[in-house]
Design an enzyme around this catalytic site. Sequence first.
Site, PDB file in Angstrom:
ATOM      1  N   ASP A  26      -8.950   3.442  -2.642  1.00  0.00           N
ATOM      2  CA  ASP A  26      -9.802   3.923  -1.793  1.00  0.00           C
ATOM      3  C   ASP A  26     -11.102   4.427  -2.486  1.00  0.00           C
ATOM      4  OD1 ASP A  26      -8.158   3.248   0.263  1.00  0.00           O
ATOM      5  OD2 ASP A  26      -7.440   5.049   0.563  1.00  0.00           O
TER       6      ASP A  26
ATOM      7  N   ASP B 156       0.718  -1.230   0.061  1.00  0.00           N
ATOM      8  CA  ASP B 156      -0.089   0.077   0.018  1.00  0.00           C
ATOM      9  C   ASP B 156       0.699   1.263   0.117  1.00  0.00           C
ATOM     10  OD1 ASP B 156      -2.307   1.617   0.279  1.00  0.00           O
ATOM     11  OD2 ASP B 156      -2.334   1.208   2.524  1.00  0.00           O
TER      12      ASP B 156
ATOM     13  N   GLU C 178       2.570   5.095  -3.901  1.00  0.00           N
ATOM     14  CA  GLU C 178       2.644   6.019  -5.037  1.00  0.00           C
ATOM     15  C   GLU C 178       4.110   6.631  -5.150  1.00  0.00           C
ATOM     16  OE1 GLU C 178       0.100   5.733  -2.632  1.00  0.00           O
ATOM     17  OE2 GLU C 178      -0.971   4.252  -4.140  1.00  0.00           O
TER      18      GLU C 178
HETATM   19  O1  MIG Z   1      -3.970   5.932   4.878  1.00  0.00           O
HETATM   20  O2  MIG Z   1      -3.587   0.618   5.435  1.00  0.00           O
HETATM   21  O3  MIG Z   1      -5.832   2.102   0.351  1.00  0.00           O
HETATM   22  O4  MIG Z   1      -6.753  -0.108   1.567  1.00  0.00           O
HETATM   23  O5  MIG Z   1      -6.931  -0.247   4.343  1.00  0.00           O
HETATM   24  C1  MIG Z   1      -4.619   4.806   4.492  1.00  0.00           C
HETATM   25  C2  MIG Z   1      -4.942   1.244   5.807  1.00  0.00           C
HETATM   26  C3  MIG Z   1      -3.810   3.515   4.431  1.00  0.00           C
HETATM   27  C4  MIG Z   1      -4.992   2.854   2.343  1.00  0.00           C
HETATM   28  C5  MIG Z   1      -5.442   1.755   1.379  1.00  0.00           C
HETATM   29  C6  MIG Z   1      -6.499   0.969   2.228  1.00  0.00           C
HETATM   30  C7  MIG Z   1      -6.055   0.650   3.612  1.00  0.00           C
HETATM   31  C8  MIG Z   1      -5.536   1.632   4.397  1.00  0.00           C
HETATM   32  N1  MIG Z   1      -4.532   2.612   3.580  1.00  0.00           N
END
Ligand code: MIG
Length: 815
Positions: A503, A427, A430
């Site tokens: 998201d 996650d 980016e």
């Molecule tokens: O700032 O890890 O897209 O799927 O549950 C949020 C917590 C960070 C973003 C991801 C989401 C995940 C969440 N993350």
Amino acid sequence: MAETINKDAIEPIQEETLESGIQHVNNPVLDLPQIVKKYLQKITGYVQKGNSYVFTDGSAAVEVKVVSDEIIRVRLAPHSQFLDDFSYAVPNPDQHVALYAFQEEEDTYSVSTNTVTCVINKEDFLLSFQDREGRVINRDHTPMHWEENPDFGGYYVYCTKVAEEQEAFYGVGDKPTHLNLRGKRMTNWNSDTYSFSFDQDPLYRSIPFYIGLNKGEAYGIFFDNTFKTYFDFAAEKQDQTSFWSEGGELQYYYIHGPHMMDVVKRYHSITGTHYLPPLWALGFHQCRWSYYPESKVYEIANGFRSRNIPCDAIYLDIDYMDGYRCFTWNKHYFPNPKKMIKALSDQGFKTVVIIDPGIKVDDNYWVFKEGKENKYFCRRGDDYFMEGHVWPGRCQFPDFTNPETREWWGGLFKGLVDVGVAGVWNDMNEPAVFGRGTFPNDVRHNYDGYRGSHRKAHNVYGMQMVRATYEGLKKLNHGKRPFTITRAAYAGTQRYSSVWTGDNVATWEHLRLGVLQLQRLSVSGMSFCGTDIGGFSGEPDGELFTRWIQFGVFSPFMRAHSAGDTREREPWSFGADLEAINRKFIELRYQFLPYIYSVFWEHAQYGFPILRPITMLEQAVDTNIPREEEFSFGDKVLTSPVVNPGQVSKKVYLPVGYWYHYWSNIVLKGGEEHEIATPMDEIPLFIKAGAVIPEYPVMQYVDLRQVEFLKLRVYYADVEVNSFIYEDHGDTFAYEQEIYLEKKIVLKGDKNSLTLNQTIDGLFTERYETYKLNFIGLPFKINRILVDNRIVEWKEEEGFPTIQVDKDFRNIIVE
Ligand code: MIG
């Protein structure tokens, strides 16, 4: 748009008096060239090096290189200095041996293969691509051009093509908008876009690849440039399609069609496909931010097993870690991870954990210490560390474009693999940084020895992170296939990972957006994709959740996920009636698994996209262009998810041919629309006439030992249709050594008979001995059934004539 350069900004330089008292007149600036856009001029000559031809106008150079019979690569060097030929997307641009020819005419040069010719005009340096019949498929509107970038060096580079009047445009990754991109301008810059909206741009991924479709003929352009890139599909000017970048090289691949499917296959031939995923990765997955402590995880696992709702994986989001430190466990919530994961595994659950790129600045944390000692973290232009805040607080970030860093990162998974973790979810790559969004541009990257600032490395950062993850897991996994998911991606990421769309929101609009995004990702080379089923933020009502589960069955990756501040969100959270429907559809996913797995094989092996929009199925039919909700999964199953509340029926267009309505087995004629009833427990779902669909019995999780026989649903047709069934261990790489079976079943029907012929390739041995065949839709009364020339008995089962036969049968005749 790139910041434009103000031509008048060059200020007259004042004479200065230095302290020494000597008067200096500054260097004369009168002939300093102004910064303007420069265009290629008349060609003055060329040189050939093997399959590559370099043309020059005396100052700039353009390389036209034959990559394969159907792919030609074009590169521009403003001062005849090509950049290093290195690409994260295309590991090897020289892999295809191709035949090619060169010709000079009075006004043109041409470089051709067996299928495509690139014609270069001498006078104005315009390029065009033609097919064998000399029809122009794609051509420059304006000569390639560039503008010097005095702040960063290099050039803004531009290419402007003619947009034909009827031309439609597809691809470019995860853009949350209409399938046809005509009239849109978009940017590729990986961005953390929580709760994105329709038409928002950019999102998480950069896939600078598009398909043009004009009067039924398709081609592709892959602009392999990792900087911030832009595409304008006849938005600014109706007759032009442009793509440009803030840096790097103007380098693109022209990919010949004319079939969209072939364009995608050929794009995959240079950027790769997803390897065959472990079978369990294709089951249903349950996720949430976050399931903790351990007792909650058990409660969820028991929730599935006690209700007989199939599920293969449970996810641990960031709260499993100790203070969000990657590769650690919160011992308070998870005192004995190994024991828990073993207990889950005994119940048939795989455990998937999240890993973010931000490493907490903490000298008592071994990952930080190792990274610091070995100089694995990114640094700013002036050598400060790149620091930013994310979940753990102040963090530094590994430079995943450094091969040594990747190697180290891959090894960090050892502890997780040792306790039994089966998959990793990447996650925030980016990369996302709280407050400022992402890294500043001056951050430096190794870029596999080719060096670059964040301007160049930003869009590949996530790709290289998940690559490190994949390669590490592959080494640690003892021959088992890794499973990875990533949020950020660049073209080629499909070689290492699946993706989810980030998201989204629990709204009907987002369900519909998901239907568009997954089709788009699939034709953009990222076939293994899914949405957060139910919507990440916000609260779905039961109807929305169930409709989303139904779409999930036909999403290549099927995972329910939700944000931490939402109400409980499991398949049983919305009352008994909906629980039963959710169960029915998750069961359907498991019944379809051998079909789904075979479609993944076709993707991995041959580069077919998994989801195929209706336009791709019938690209010659112009009226299909606005259709966005019908798509096929593989070539035999077609659906059109319900994306509106209270919907009792839906108009569905079926491609030419005949289709069985899955729920009633009624045969419908394609080439037209049908009004299909959509009660809560059905979605429009169709099987192509003539298909042989392999089916598993309902399992609570993937476990091949439970398969006593393979069921084949045989859908009669009065034409010849080929079906493929692929089988292997389901979780090892032995298939790369031909330890698999590829079965081809050719069905042929006429008024009073049906024939099936099976051929089998490969060296795998299935665990079952027989097939059970259901004959669906036979238009005649059965007189006898011959299996390899021997008469066999049949009986009615589930309302269909049914036989059980040896799995190695060669020929079946029903007459
Ligand atoms: O700032 O890890 O897209 O799927 O549950 C949020 C917590 C960070 C973003 C991801 C989401 C995940 C969440 N993350």
